[in-house]
Enzyme design. Structure first.
Site, mmCIF file in Angstrom:
data_model
loop_
_atom_site.group_PDB
_atom_site.id
_atom_site.type_symbol
_atom_site.label_atom_id
_atom_site.label_comp_id
_atom_site.label_asym_id
_atom_site.label_seq_id
_atom_site.Cartn_x
_atom_site.Cartn_y
_atom_site.Cartn_z
ATOM 1 N N ARG A 18 27.718 -15.587 -1.701
ATOM 2 C CA ARG A 18 28.567 -15.890 -0.543
ATOM 3 C C ARG A 18 29.608 -14.784 -0.372
ATOM 4 N NH1 ARG A 18 32.074 -20.959 -3.086
ATOM 5 N NH2 ARG A 18 33.168 -19.743 -4.696
ATOM 6 N N ASP A 39 23.868 -14.520 -8.958
ATOM 7 C CA ASP A 39 25.093 -15.310 -8.906
ATOM 8 C C ASP A 39 24.931 -16.533 -9.807
ATOM 9 O OD1 ASP A 39 27.494 -16.794 -7.876
ATOM 10 O OD2 ASP A 39 27.369 -15.309 -6.280
ATOM 11 N N TYR A 161 45.310 -9.581 -11.616
ATOM 12 C CA TYR A 161 44.171 -9.162 -10.792
ATOM 13 C C TYR A 161 44.246 -7.670 -10.491
ATOM 14 C CZ TYR A 161 40.955 -9.109 -6.785
ATOM 15 O OH TYR A 161 39.926 -8.830 -5.918
ATOM 16 N N LYS A 165 41.438 -4.672 -11.352
ATOM 17 C CA LYS A 165 40.815 -3.816 -10.350
ATOM 18 C C LYS A 165 41.187 -2.349 -10.557
ATOM 19 C CE LYS A 165 38.389 -6.924 -8.279
ATOM 20 N NZ LYS A 165 36.907 -6.879 -8.361
ATOM 21 N N THR A 198 37.665 -14.492 3.597
ATOM 22 C CA THR A 198 36.662 -15.288 2.912
ATOM 23 C C THR A 198 37.379 -16.435 2.184
ATOM 24 O OG1 THR A 198 36.867 -13.929 0.939
ATOM 25 C CG2 THR A 198 35.201 -13.273 2.558
#
Length: 267
Positions: A18, A39, A161, A165, A198
Site C-alpha cells: 500500500r 510485504d 525517525y 533515514k 498516505t
C-alpha cells in the site's frame, strides 16, 4: 523516452502492499518491469499484485519481514524463480514512531532502527549478492532505498525517525562505493520523499498534534506546505516517477546519490 523503458527488468519492492510502495510497484510495472510485491500485509499485497496484473503487467506477491535474514533470501529466491531474474530492488519498507525527544522509548527506537536501517542493509546485502557477477541473477542492476526529507530537515517529534533515514542515506553511499569499486554492475541510490498524504503521512500529522506541537492536523499539514517552495504536499506519483528514473537507463551514470523529491522543503 526509451531510456525510461524497463521492459525485461525484474523488481522486488518491499512495503509494496500500500501507500508509496504500491505506487512504486505499479509505476515500475507501467514502465515494463515484472514486479514482486513484498510485504507483511498479505491480503493487501496480493491485491496490489492483482491490480498490476489486471492492467496487463506481470506481478507476484511474497510475504516477508524485512528484519529477518531468512525472509530476504526467500524473497530474492522467489523473485528470481517466478520473474526469471532480479535486477531492481526498491527498499521501501519502513515505519515511523513520533515522539518528542523527552518522550522517546527504547523499544520504539529499536523497532524503527530494525525495520528502517537493518532491513535496508539486509536488502542491499542480498540484492548485491544476487545481482553481482556470479550471483544467482548475475546481470547487475539498480537499488533504490527510500529515505525521507526527515533526513535533511529538523522537524519536531521525529528525532528517531530522522536518525534512521539519515542512516539509510549514509548506507546508500557506502554501498554504492563498494558496488562500483568491486565491479558489481549495480547502481545504488536513495530518494528523500516529502510528506505524502498516505496513511503513514497523515498519522504523523495526528501524532504531532497529540505531542502538543500544533492545534490540529490541518495546521500541521499547513505548516509543512508553508515550508515547501512548490506549495503543496507530495503525491505518490511524484515519488514513484523518481524511482522509475533511478532504475532506468536515463540514470545510467548516477550512483551514490540522495535525490530530494520534496518540493524543495529540504534545500
Amino acid at each position: 523516452m526509451s531510456n525510461y523503458n524497463l521492459q525485461g527488468r525484474r523488481a522486488l519492492v518491499t512495503g509494496g502492499a500500500r501507500g508509496l510502495g504500491a505506487g512504486m510497484a505499479q509505476a515500475l510495472a507501467q514502465a515494463g518491469a515484472a514486479v514482486m510485491v513484498a510485504d507483511l500485509l498479505e491480503a493487501e499485497g496480493r491485491d496490489t499484485a492483482g491490480i498490476i496484473r489486471s492492467a496487463g503487467g506481470q506481478a507476484s506477491f511474497v510475504r516477508m519481514d524485512v528484519t529477518q535474514e531468512a525472509d530476504w533470501q526467500r524473497a530474492v529466491d522467489a523473485t528470481i524463480a517466478e520473474l526469471g531474474g532480479f535486477d531492481i530492488l526498491i527498499n521501501n519498507a519502513g515505519i515511523e514512531v513520533t515522539a518528542l525527544v523527552t518522550e522517546v522509548e527504547a523499544d520504539s527506537l529499536r523497532r524503527m532502527f530494525d525495520v528502517n536501517v537493518v532491513g535496508t542493509l539486509l536488502g542491499m546485502k542480498h540484492a548485491l549478492r544476487a545481482m553481482r557477477p556470479g550471483g544467482a541473477a548475475g546481470q547487475g542492476g539498480a537499488i533504490v532505498n527510500v529515505a525521507s526529507v526527515a533526513a535533511t530537515i529538523a522537524f519536531p517529534a521525529i528525532a528517531g525517525y530522522s536518525a534512521t533515514k539519515s542512516a539509510v542515506d549514509r548506507a546508500t553511499r557506502v554501498a554504492a562505493a563498494e558496488a562500483g569499486k568491486l565491479g558489481y554492475g549495480v547502481r545504488v541510490n536513495c530518494v528523500y520523499p516529502g510528506l505524502v498524504p498516505t496513511a503513514m503521512g497523515m498519522q504523523l500529522a495526528g501524532d504531532v498534534v497529540a505531542a502538543g506541537l500544533f492545534p490540529s492536523p490541518e495546521a500541521a499539514v499547513g505548516a509543512i506546505v508553508g515550508e515547501t517552495p512548490l506549495g503543496r504536499l507530495g503525491e505518490v506519483a511524484d515519488m514513484a516517477d523518481a524511482v522509475v528514473f533511478l532504475c532506468s537507463d536515463a540514470s545510467r551514470f548516477i550512483t551514490g546519490i540522495g535525490l530530494p523529491v520534496d518540493g524543495g522543503m529540504g534545500m
